[in-house]
Design a protein around this motif. Structure first.
Motif, PDB file in Angstrom:
ATOM      1  N   LEU A 131      45.047 -62.339  21.649  1.00 28.79           N
ATOM      2  CA  LEU A 131      44.893 -61.105  22.433  1.00 28.79           C
ATOM      3  C   LEU A 131      43.972 -61.389  23.540  1.00 28.79           C
ATOM      4  N   SER A 132      42.997 -62.167  23.373  1.00 25.68           N
ATOM      5  CA  SER A 132      42.124 -62.455  24.281  1.00 25.68           C
ATOM      6  C   SER A 132      42.742 -63.178  25.538  1.00 25.68           C
ATOM      7  N   LEU A 133      43.980 -64.031  25.272  1.00 33.72           N
ATOM      8  CA  LEU A 133      44.834 -64.817  26.374  1.00 33.72           C
ATOM      9  C   LEU A 133      45.691 -63.725  26.895  1.00 33.72           C
ATOM     10  N   LEU A 134      46.138 -62.828  26.243  1.00 35.73           N
ATOM     11  CA  LEU A 134      46.960 -61.933  26.730  1.00 35.73           C
ATOM     12  C   LEU A 134      46.324 -60.867  27.702  1.00 35.73           C
ATOM     13  N   ASP A 135      45.150 -60.762  27.327  1.00 37.73           N
ATOM     14  CA  ASP A 135      44.407 -59.738  28.330  1.00 37.73           C
ATOM     15  C   ASP A 135      44.175 -59.975  29.692  1.00 37.73           C
ATOM     16  N   PRO A 136      43.918 -61.216  30.286  1.00 40.74           N
ATOM     17  CA  PRO A 136      43.919 -61.589  31.464  1.00 40.74           C
ATOM     18  C   PRO A 136      45.504 -61.452  32.087  1.00 40.74           C
ATOM     19  N   LEU A 137      46.653 -61.304  31.428  1.00 47.69           N
ATOM     20  CA  LEU A 137      47.767 -61.301  31.900  1.00 47.69           C
ATOM     21  C   LEU A 137      48.212 -59.852  32.208  1.00 47.69           C
ATOM     22  N   LEU A 138      47.479 -58.840  31.241  1.00 48.44           N
ATOM     23  CA  LEU A 138      47.950 -57.521  31.407  1.00 48.44           C
ATOM     24  C   LEU A 138      46.970 -56.841  32.592  1.00 48.44           C
ATOM     25  N   VAL A 139      45.835 -57.087  32.429  1.00 48.41           N
ATOM     26  CA  VAL A 139      44.686 -56.424  33.418  1.00 48.41           C
ATOM     27  C   VAL A 139      43.906 -57.176  34.204  1.00 48.41           C
ATOM     28  N   GLY A 140      44.140 -58.493  34.290  1.00 47.62           N
ATOM     29  CA  GLY A 140      43.204 -59.342  34.802  1.00 47.62           C
ATOM     30  C   GLY A 140      42.944 -59.075  36.388  1.00 47.62           C
ATOM     31  N   ASP A 141      43.987 -59.230  37.114  1.00 50.15           N
ATOM     32  CA  ASP A 141      43.776 -58.801  38.510  1.00 50.15           C
ATOM     33  C   ASP A 141      45.040 -58.216  39.205  1.00 50.15           C
ATOM     34  N   GLU A 142      45.178 -57.997  40.353  1.00 49.13           N
ATOM     35  CA  GLU A 142      46.335 -57.408  41.101  1.00 49.13           C
ATOM     36  C   GLU A 142      47.598 -58.130  40.691  1.00 49.13           C
ATOM     37  N   SER A 143      47.596 -59.442  40.222  1.00 46.56           N
ATOM     38  CA  SER A 143      48.939 -59.889  39.538  1.00 46.56           C
ATOM     39  C   SER A 143      49.240 -59.564  38.318  1.00 46.56           C
ATOM     40  N   ALA A 144      48.366 -59.113  37.633  1.00 51.15           N
ATOM     41  CA  ALA A 144      48.543 -58.699  36.256  1.00 51.15           C
ATOM     42  C   ALA A 144      49.745 -57.709  36.014  1.00 51.15           C
ATOM     43  N   LYS A 145      50.344 -57.675  34.894  1.00 52.93           N
ATOM     44  CA  LYS A 145      51.467 -56.882  34.487  1.00 52.93           C
ATOM     45  C   LYS A 145      51.371 -55.546  34.771  1.00 52.93           C
ATOM     46  N   LEU A 146      50.531 -54.898  34.063  1.00 48.90           N
ATOM     47  CA  LEU A 146      50.299 -53.435  34.423  1.00 48.90           C
ATOM     48  C   LEU A 146      49.867 -52.935  35.681  1.00 48.90           C
ATOM     49  N   TYR A 147      49.212 -53.836  36.428  1.00 52.36           N
ATOM     50  CA  TYR A 147      48.888 -53.487  37.789  1.00 52.36           C
ATOM     51  C   TYR A 147      50.277 -53.504  38.576  1.00 52.36           C
ATOM     52  N   GLN A 148      51.006 -54.524  38.433  1.00 50.44           N
ATOM     53  CA  GLN A 148      52.255 -54.730  39.067  1.00 50.44           C
ATOM     54  C   GLN A 148      53.099 -53.565  38.707  1.00 50.44           C
ATOM     55  N   THR A 149      53.184 -53.075  37.597  1.00 52.06           N
ATOM     56  CA  THR A 149      54.329 -52.145  37.141  1.00 52.06           C
ATOM     57  C   THR A 149      53.839 -50.643  37.385  1.00 52.06           C
ATOM     58  N   LEU A 150      52.483 -50.520  37.111  1.00 51.85           N
ATOM     59  CA  LEU A 150      52.055 -48.967  37.517  1.00 51.85           C
ATOM     60  C   LEU A 150      51.762 -48.691  38.675  1.00 51.85           C
TER      61      LEU A 150
END
Length: 466
Positions: free
Chosen positions: A296-315
Motif C-alpha cells: 500500500l505504500s507503493l499504491l499511495d503515490p499512484l493514488l494521491v502523489g501529484d497531479e498525475s495521480a489517479k484520484l486527482y485525475q478522476t475527481l
C-alpha cells in the motif's frame, strides 16, 4: 541574532546542496544506498545512534521519548503535548527559555513535537557545539524544572493553541483529529489527541511530576547524532552527560490493538467557519512494515502523489467535483515509518459546494475498485517505486531542516524496532513488492467496510448544512 540567522542559512544551503548532489547516484540503484549507522546502549538503557557524515560542519541532535498522545493518561487528554511545552521551561542548570536562546546564540535551530507514539526534541548546530547540545538535553532529562508557575503558564499556552489551531479554524483538523476518534474504538486510538480544554486545565503539579518520572527516563529514550561527528566521540560524550541518569521502572505498555472494522462508518457535520465542504475518509492499515504495508505504500503515490495521480485525475480533471485531494499514511503528522500502532490511510477531498459527499465516495470507489479488479501495471509499479524512493530521500534530506529527517527515522527505528539499520532495508523491501501484492492489499484493506468518512459542510444561517 543576525549572525545566528546567517549561520543557519549558510549551513542549510551547504547541507542540502551536498545531499542533492549525492542523491542521483543513490536513486539509480537502491542496493547501493547506505546510511552510516553505529548503535550502542548505555548501562542505564539509553539507546545511542550515530550517523556520521562530514559533508558539512553540522550536527543534528535528537532525543526521542517513547511517549506520544496515543498512550497519554486517561482523563488527561492533551497531556503529552502539554508536557512537550513543559520541557522548554528550564532545568537544573538552565534557566527558563535559556535552552532556546543558547542554541540560537550558537548559530543553531531547535524544536520539539508530539506524535502518536513519541515526543521528540532536536537541535541543529555547528558541529563544534555538539557537546553543548548533549549537555542541554541531558540536563532536562535529569532535572526538568517543574513549578506551579511553569505549569500554569504552559496550560494557558496549550489552551490558546487549541483555540487557534482547532476551535477557531475551519475544519479544525478534522482529517487527523476527528477521523481517528470516529474510525477507532480503542480509547487509546480514539480520544482527542490535541486535548479537551477542561482536561488540560485540570492537570496538577503532581500529574506533571509523575508523568516526567514515568516516561522521561533514559531507558525510555533514544539519542541520535547525525552529521559531522565521530561515533567514538559521541558515545563518550553520551556516557559523560547521560550515563549517570538513573533508569526507572517503566509501566507495561497499554493494549492499543484495534478490532477489525466490519461496517462502513459515515458521519455528517456542520462547520460555522468553513466556506466550502470537505470530506475526510480513512482506511485501517495493515501492520507497520508488513508485506501488505509496503504494497500500500507503493499504491499511495499512484493514488494521491501529484497531479498525475489517479484520484486527482478522476475527481478534479475528469468529473470536476473537487478542488483539492491529498492523503497518506500518518497524514499530517509524519511519514510511513515514525509510528508504532494502528494507523489510518487518510484522505481529504475539498469538493464543490454543488456536489455531494456520496458522489465523491462513489468516484473514489470507481478508482480503487478498478485496482481491486484489475490491479496496476508493471509500468505503474515501476513509477511508484521511483516516486517512493524520491520521497524517501526527501525525508532523509530533512527539507528545510538539514539532517532532521535522517535523525528522526533512525530514532524511530531504534525506539520501535531496536534496529536503526532498518533505514537501510526499507528500499529493498519496497523493491520486492509485485503488482499482485498491490492488488491483494487493495482487495483486503481498501474496501468500504474498512472505511470511515466525515462530511463537513458549511453551516447555514438556520444551523443546518448548506
Amino acid at each position: 541574532m543576525v549572525k545566528s540567522l546567517l549561520m543557519r542559512m549558510l549551513l542549510a544551503v551547504a547541507c542540502l546542496s551536498t545531499l542533492a548532489d549525492a542523491l542521483p547516484a543513490q536513486t539509480a540503484d537502491s542496493t547501493r544506498f547506505s546510511v552510516p549507522v553505529v548503535y550502542r546502549k548505555l548501562p542505564n538503557g539509553l539507546r545511542v545512534v550515530v550517523s556520521e557524515d562530514h559533508s558539512a560542519p553540522v550536527v543534528t541532535v535528537e532525543v526521542m521519548y517513547r511517549i506520544g498522545f496515543r498512550i497519554e493518561p486517561r482523563n488527561r487528554t492533551g497531556f503529552a503535548h502539554l508536557f512537550e511545552h513543559m520541557m522548554f521551561q528550564g532545568s537544573g542548570h538552565v534557566g527558563k527559555f535559556e535552552h532556546v536562546s543558547t542554541v540560537n546564540e550558537n548559530g543553531g535551530i531547535l524544536n520539539g513535537s508530539t506524535r502518536f507514539d513519541h515526543t521528540n526534541y532536536f537541535e541543529v548546530l555547528p558541529s563544534n557545539a555538539l557537546e553543548l547540545a548533549l549537555w542541554l538535553e541531558s540536563d532536562r532529562m535529569r532535572s526538568l524544572k517543574i513549578t506551579p508557575e511553569n505549569l500554569k503558564n504552559q496550560q494557558n499556552v496549550v489552551s490558546e493553541e487549541v483555540r487557534v489551531n482547532v476551535l477557531n479554524q475551519p475544519y479544525g483538523g478534522f482529517e487527523w483529529l476527528d477521523l481517528n476518534e470516529k474510525a477507532n474504538t480503542n480509547w487509546y486510538n480514539a480520544h482527542n489527541f490535541y486535548g479537551d480544554l477542561s482536561e488540560i486545565e485540570a492537570a496538577t503539579l503532581d500529574d506533571v511530576k509523575k508523568f516526567f518520572d514515568t516516561y522521561y527516563a533514559p531507558n525510555n529514550a533514544v539519542l541520535v547524532v547525525a552529521g559531522d561527528a565521530k561515533p567514538d566521540e559521541v558515545v563518550k560524550l553520551a556516557e559523560k552527560y547521560f550515563g549517570r541518569i538513573p533508569s526507572r521502572p517503566l509501566p507495561p505498555p497499554p493494549d492499543i490493538s484495534e478490532p477489525a472494522q466490519t461496517d462502513e462508518k459515515t458521519f455528517t457535520e456542520t462547520d460555522k467557519l468553513a466556506r466550502t465542504p470537505a470530506l475526510a475518509f480513512g482506511y485501517h492499515l495493515p501492520p507497520r512494515l508488513s508485506r501488505e504495508f509496503f504494497a500500500l505504500s507503493l499504491l499511495d503515490p499512484l493514488l494521491v502523489g501529484d497531479e498525475s495521480a489517479k484520484l486527482y485525475q478522476t475527481l478534479i480533471k475528469e468529473k470536476q467535483i473537487a478542488m483539492a485531494v491529498s492523503g497518506g499514511f500518518n497524514y499530517g503528522l509524519g511519514n510511513n515509518f515514525d509510528y508504532n500502532g494502528p494507523m489510518l490511510y487518510t484522505f481529504r477531498v475539498d469538493y464543490r459546494p454543488d456536489a455531494k459527499a456520496a458522489a465523491v465516495l462513489n468516484a473514489v470507489d470507481e478508482v480503487i475498485g478498478a485496482i481491486r479488479k484489475d490491479g496496476i501495471t508493471e509500468d505503474e509499479l515501476k513509477q511508484a517505486k521511483v516516486n517512493f524512493r524520491s520521497s524517501f530521500f526527501d525525508i532523509l534530506e530533512g527539507g528545510i531542516i538539514p539532517g532532521f529527517g535522517r535523525a528522526d527515522l533512525l530514532a524511530a527505528f531504534s525506539l520501535y524496532d531496536d534496529d536503526p539499520n532498518r533505514i537501510n532495508t526499507i528500499l529493498g523491501e519496497l523493491e520486492k513488492v509485485t503488482t499482485a501484492d498491490v492488488q491483494q492489499a487493495a482487495r483486503k484493506y481498501l474496501v468500504p467496510t474498512n472505511r470511515t468518512s466525515i462530511d463537513r459542510r458549511p453551516e447555514t444561517a438556520g444551523g443546518g448544512a448548506k
